[in-house]
Write a protein that holds these residues in place. Structure first.
Motif, PDB file in Angstrom:
ATOM      1  N   ARG A 168       0.858  -0.838  -0.473  1.00  0.00           N
ATOM      2  CA  ARG A 168      -0.185  -0.740  -0.435  1.00  0.00           C
ATOM      3  C   ARG A 168       0.865   1.456  -0.485  1.00  0.00           C
ATOM      4  NH1 ARG A 168      -4.315  -1.520   4.663  1.00  0.00           N
ATOM      5  NH2 ARG A 168      -5.115  -3.508   4.132  1.00  0.00           N
ATOM      6  N   THR A 169       1.803   0.802   0.774  1.00  0.00           N
ATOM      7  CA  THR A 169       2.306   2.333   1.214  1.00  0.00           C
ATOM      8  C   THR A 169       3.806   2.795  -0.572  1.00  0.00           C
ATOM      9  OG1 THR A 169       2.619   1.494   3.086  1.00  0.00           O
ATOM     10  CG2 THR A 169       4.766   2.993   2.059  1.00  0.00           C
ATOM     11  N   ILE A 170       4.052   2.093  -0.595  1.00  0.00           N
ATOM     12  CA  ILE A 170       4.818   1.862  -2.226  1.00  0.00           C
ATOM     13  C   ILE A 170       3.324   2.618  -3.448  1.00  0.00           C
ATOM     14  CG2 ILE A 170       5.594   1.098  -4.425  1.00  0.00           C
ATOM     15  CD1 ILE A 170       7.318  -1.747  -2.673  1.00  0.00           C
ATOM     16  N   ARG A 171       2.094   1.842  -3.496  1.00  0.00           N
ATOM     17  CA  ARG A 171       1.470   2.241  -4.570  1.00  0.00           C
ATOM     18  C   ARG A 171       0.839   3.564  -4.084  1.00  0.00           C
ATOM     19  NH1 ARG A 171      -2.204  -1.664  -3.117  1.00  0.00           N
ATOM     20  NH2 ARG A 171      -3.430   0.018  -2.100  1.00  0.00           N
ATOM     21  N   TRP A 172       0.662   3.591  -2.743  1.00  0.00           N
ATOM     22  CA  TRP A 172       0.562   5.477  -2.378  1.00  0.00           C
ATOM     23  C   TRP A 172       1.144   6.444  -2.696  1.00  0.00           C
ATOM     24  CZ3 TRP A 172      -1.439   4.002   3.341  1.00  0.00           C
ATOM     25  CH2 TRP A 172      -2.667   3.188   3.089  1.00  0.00           C
ATOM     26  N   LEU A 173       2.721   5.778  -3.124  1.00  0.00           N
ATOM     27  CA  LEU A 173       3.804   6.891  -3.178  1.00  0.00           C
ATOM     28  C   LEU A 173       3.961   7.064  -4.529  1.00  0.00           C
ATOM     29  CD1 LEU A 173       6.662   8.147  -3.235  1.00  0.00           C
ATOM     30  CD2 LEU A 173       7.708   6.027  -3.606  1.00  0.00           C
ATOM     31  N   ASP A 174       3.136   6.053  -5.590  1.00  0.00           N
ATOM     32  CA  ASP A 174       2.952   6.591  -7.334  1.00  0.00           C
ATOM     33  C   ASP A 174       1.841   7.360  -7.221  1.00  0.00           C
ATOM     34  OD1 ASP A 174       4.871   5.157  -7.568  1.00  0.00           O
ATOM     35  OD2 ASP A 174       4.170   3.532  -7.593  1.00  0.00           O
ATOM     36  N   GLU A 175       0.586   7.438  -6.267  1.00  0.00           N
ATOM     37  CA  GLU A 175      -0.383   8.098  -6.660  1.00  0.00           C
ATOM     38  C   GLU A 175       0.455  10.010  -6.412  1.00  0.00           C
ATOM     39  OE1 GLU A 175      -4.201   6.358  -4.612  1.00  0.00           O
ATOM     40  OE2 GLU A 175      -3.164   4.179  -5.420  1.00  0.00           O
ATOM     41  N   CYS A 176       1.521   9.370  -4.495  1.00  0.00           N
ATOM     42  CA  CYS A 176       1.432  11.181  -4.188  1.00  0.00           C
ATOM     43  C   CYS A 176       2.319  11.637  -5.539  1.00  0.00           C
ATOM     44  CB  CYS A 176       1.694  11.383  -2.904  1.00  0.00           C
ATOM     45  SG  CYS A 176       0.732  10.563  -1.729  1.00  0.00           S
ATOM     46  N   PHE A 187       9.961  13.559  -0.356  1.00  0.00           N
ATOM     47  CA  PHE A 187      10.223  12.551   1.284  1.00  0.00           C
ATOM     48  C   PHE A 187       9.767  10.784   0.804  1.00  0.00           C
ATOM     49  CE2 PHE A 187      14.077  13.924   3.785  1.00  0.00           C
ATOM     50  CZ  PHE A 187      13.846  14.611   2.643  1.00  0.00           C
ATOM     51  N   GLY A 188       9.886  10.375   0.124  1.00  0.00           N
ATOM     52  CA  GLY A 188       9.539   8.939   0.131  1.00  0.00           C
ATOM     53  C   GLY A 188       9.294   8.255   1.442  1.00  0.00           C
ATOM     54  N   SER A 189       8.544   7.601   1.598  1.00  0.00           N
ATOM     55  CA  SER A 189       7.753   6.857   2.678  1.00  0.00           C
ATOM     56  C   SER A 189       8.469   5.524   2.364  1.00  0.00           C
ATOM     57  CB  SER A 189       6.306   6.898   3.289  1.00  0.00           C
ATOM     58  OG  SER A 189       6.358   8.232   3.634  1.00  0.00           O
ATOM     59  N   ILE A 190       8.874   5.049   3.978  1.00  0.00           N
ATOM     60  CA  ILE A 190       9.327   3.618   3.342  1.00  0.00           C
ATOM     61  C   ILE A 190       9.164   2.308   5.196  1.00  0.00           C
ATOM     62  CG2 ILE A 190      12.062   2.197   4.080  1.00  0.00           C
ATOM     63  CD1 ILE A 190      13.161   4.145   2.523  1.00  0.00           C
ATOM     64  N   VAL A 191       8.535   1.390   5.092  1.00  0.00           N
ATOM     65  CA  VAL A 191       7.764   0.817   6.125  1.00  0.00           C
ATOM     66  C   VAL A 191       8.623   0.290   6.067  1.00  0.00           C
ATOM     67  CG1 VAL A 191       5.816   2.428   6.835  1.00  0.00           C
ATOM     68  CG2 VAL A 191       5.404   0.492   4.828  1.00  0.00           C
ATOM     69  N   GLY A 192       7.397  -1.454   7.169  1.00  0.00           N
ATOM     70  CA  GLY A 192       8.280  -2.598   6.989  1.00  0.00           C
ATOM     71  C   GLY A 192       7.264  -3.665   8.284  1.00  0.00           C
ATOM     72  N   GLY A 193       7.806  -2.576   9.360  1.00  0.00           N
ATOM     73  CA  GLY A 193       7.681  -3.659  10.204  1.00  0.00           C
ATOM     74  C   GLY A 193       8.617  -4.133  11.065  1.00  0.00           C
ATOM     75  N   ALA A 194       8.485  -4.595  11.093  1.00  0.00           N
ATOM     76  CA  ALA A 194       9.733  -5.286  12.201  1.00  0.00           C
ATOM     77  C   ALA A 194      10.556  -6.188  11.551  1.00  0.00           C
ATOM     78  CB  ALA A 194      10.109  -5.907  13.719  1.00  0.00           C
TER      79      ALA A 194
END
Length: 478
Positions: A168-176, A187-194
């Motif tokens: 979702r974060t990568i898809r929303w990055l492309d939309e933004c 600034f592109g967001s990077i997630v992934g939990g633990a």
């Protein structure tokens, strides 16, 4: 925006220069690693605009804000008609950085997020923010830097949920990016939990996009300090060196040093807010060799020799500044006795003066980090700082006069449970760490509040303390 690395130390720690607003009337050049000052609707929580120039410049000219703060106020169209936040607030010489998550008020609610948008606990209730709505806010506010929408999750979610958050974060990055306004750097967001693999995958995908820098999220949501180095390494190893990196969720001085060691350049933290609201003043040494003025220890002070509790009665007649060598407005003009009085009569001026000092002191901490990197001594500086803090923490034991019962409450769930201090924090909530205050304090009697960070709830509040009998000594928290 331009960024250049100027020095390296111990492999990953780096010092650089960030240039913002090169085409604007008031360009800004800031050395990194640097701190973003937390704000509420674009202004620091307690410091008024006329006192902002008293903070060290240009280190204090990076202001973080959440666009979600404005959901209960002016419409995006009104802000746009006023010329954006810089024009509306009159902060022409400051750089505004828009981040969806705000660790004080706008917390991510991962259980309510879906494929359409990210859910947050906002000042006007839980809201689902879609990329299009978020970009309308960014377009109207016109920040210097804005972070793309992200689906942040705590560490205890399933692998499937963690993987979907990355997608979702990568898809929303492309939309933004597709909806991006003409001004402002992304600034592109990077997630992934633990999950190290998910962190690495997300970093690799975001690095392929046309962004000016990177925002590393998902920290401060339940992971331990021992887990962070591998997660930060998985991210930073897959990012280009010529672009800045901003992290959210690392606030304590030890956590900041951990981030710098991994190659982080900018820090979005609410540490100053939490210690200020608790009545604490930072006093840890601000020099390269670790020598500082001696802060006498007493069980009545509520101090761990890195900060002092100015609510303590021992400061009632103390006519000295918080730190003798400090050059901030507070230390040059006021005494511990005056701030103690303001705290005890609940005057807001107490928080104003404390935030000025704590911000000034914490910015000095970042200045020392930069100097250590430039001299190639960062790892030595880090080890000595952590060692000194541990020694101070081992010495700093408080003996509260009574054992009691503590009532915990969640702002979203109401009263949670009641029991003895050892039962509540040691058994039922083993992951709890207190931010900004020690529990219990013999100086804080009756109803009082403190913020927790736990594995199960992001915010808990101590609403009452009932003294009954003797309690063994315990170490101060945070």
């Amino acid at each position: 925006m331009k960024y250049a690395v100027k020095a390296w130390s111990n492999g990953r720690a780096r010092a650089g220069v960030l240039q913002l607003g090169s085409g604007c009337p008031c360009p800004l050049e800031v050395e990194t690693p640097s701190l973003l000052l937390p704000t509420r609707k674009g202004l620091p929580l307690f410091i008024s605009p006329d006192l902002l120039p008293s903070l060290p410049s240009p280190d204090s000219r990076l202001l973080q804000f959440s666009p979600l703060h404005f959901l209960d106020g002016l419409s995006t169209q009104t802000i746009s008609n006023l010329g954006g936040l810089h024009q509306m607030l009159g902060l022409h010489e400051y750089s505004l950085i828009a981040v969806p998550r705000d660790s004080i008020q706008c917390l991510p609610a991962s259980e309510a997020s879906n494929k359409f948008g990210a859910s947050f606990e906002t000042p006007c209730g839980r809201r689902l923010i879609k990329p299009k709505e978020y970009m309308e806010m960014i377009s109207s506010m016109r920040p210097n830097i804005w972070v793309t929408l992200a689906d942040e999750v705590p560490i205890w979610v399933s692998e499937k949920r963690n993987s979907s958050s990355v997608d979702r974060t990568i898809r929303w990055l492309d939309e933004c990016i597709a909806l991006r306004p003409l001004g402002g750097d992304i600034f592109g967001s990077i997630v992934g939990g633990a999950n190290v693999q998910q962190r690495q995958l997300c970093a690799e995908e975001v690095a392929k996009r046309n962004v000016s820098g990177y925002w590393i999220g998902g920290f401060g949501l339940g992971e331990s300090m021992d887990e962070r180095p591998a997660l930060l390494k998985a991210v930073c190893d897959n990012l280009p060196e010529e672009k800045p990196r901003l992290v959210c969720g690392l606030g304590l001085p030890e956590e900041v040093l951990q981030g710098v060691a991994a190659g982080i350049d900018l820090f979005d933290t609410t540490y100053i807010y939490h210690i200020t609201i608790g009545g604490f003043a930072l006093t840890f040494p601000l020099d390269k060799i670790g020598a500082s003025e001696s802060i006498p220890y007493s069980s009545d002070i509520g101090s761990d020799q890195t900060k002092i509790n100015l609510r303590a009665t021992v400061y009632r007649k103390d006519a000295t500044p918080i730190v003798q060598s400090c050059g901030c407005y507070t230390c040059k003009n006021h005494t511990k006795a005056y701030i103690n009085h303001l705290l005890n009569v609940h005057e807001m001026l107490a928080q104003i003066l404390l935030e000025i000092h704590n911000t000034h002191h914490f910015l000095g901490f970042f200045r020392l980090i930069r100097e250590a990197i430039k001299e190639g001594q960062f790892e030595r500086f880090r080890e000595k700082f952590i060692h000194d803090r541990r020694v101070a923490g081992a010495v700093g034991l408080v003996t509260p006069p009574r054992r009691g019962r503590v009532t915990l409450a969640s702002p979203f769930m109401g009263p949670l449970s009641t029991g003895r201090q050892g039962d509540e924090l040691g058994v039922q909530l083993p992951q709890a760490t207190i931010l900004g205050a020690n529990l219990p304090s013999p100086l804080l009697r009756g109803p009082w509040a403190v913020t927790f960070r736990t594995r199960y709830l992001l915010k808990l509040k101590v609403v009452n303390w009932d003294f009954t009998d003797e309690l063994e000594p315990y170490p101060l928290c945070c």
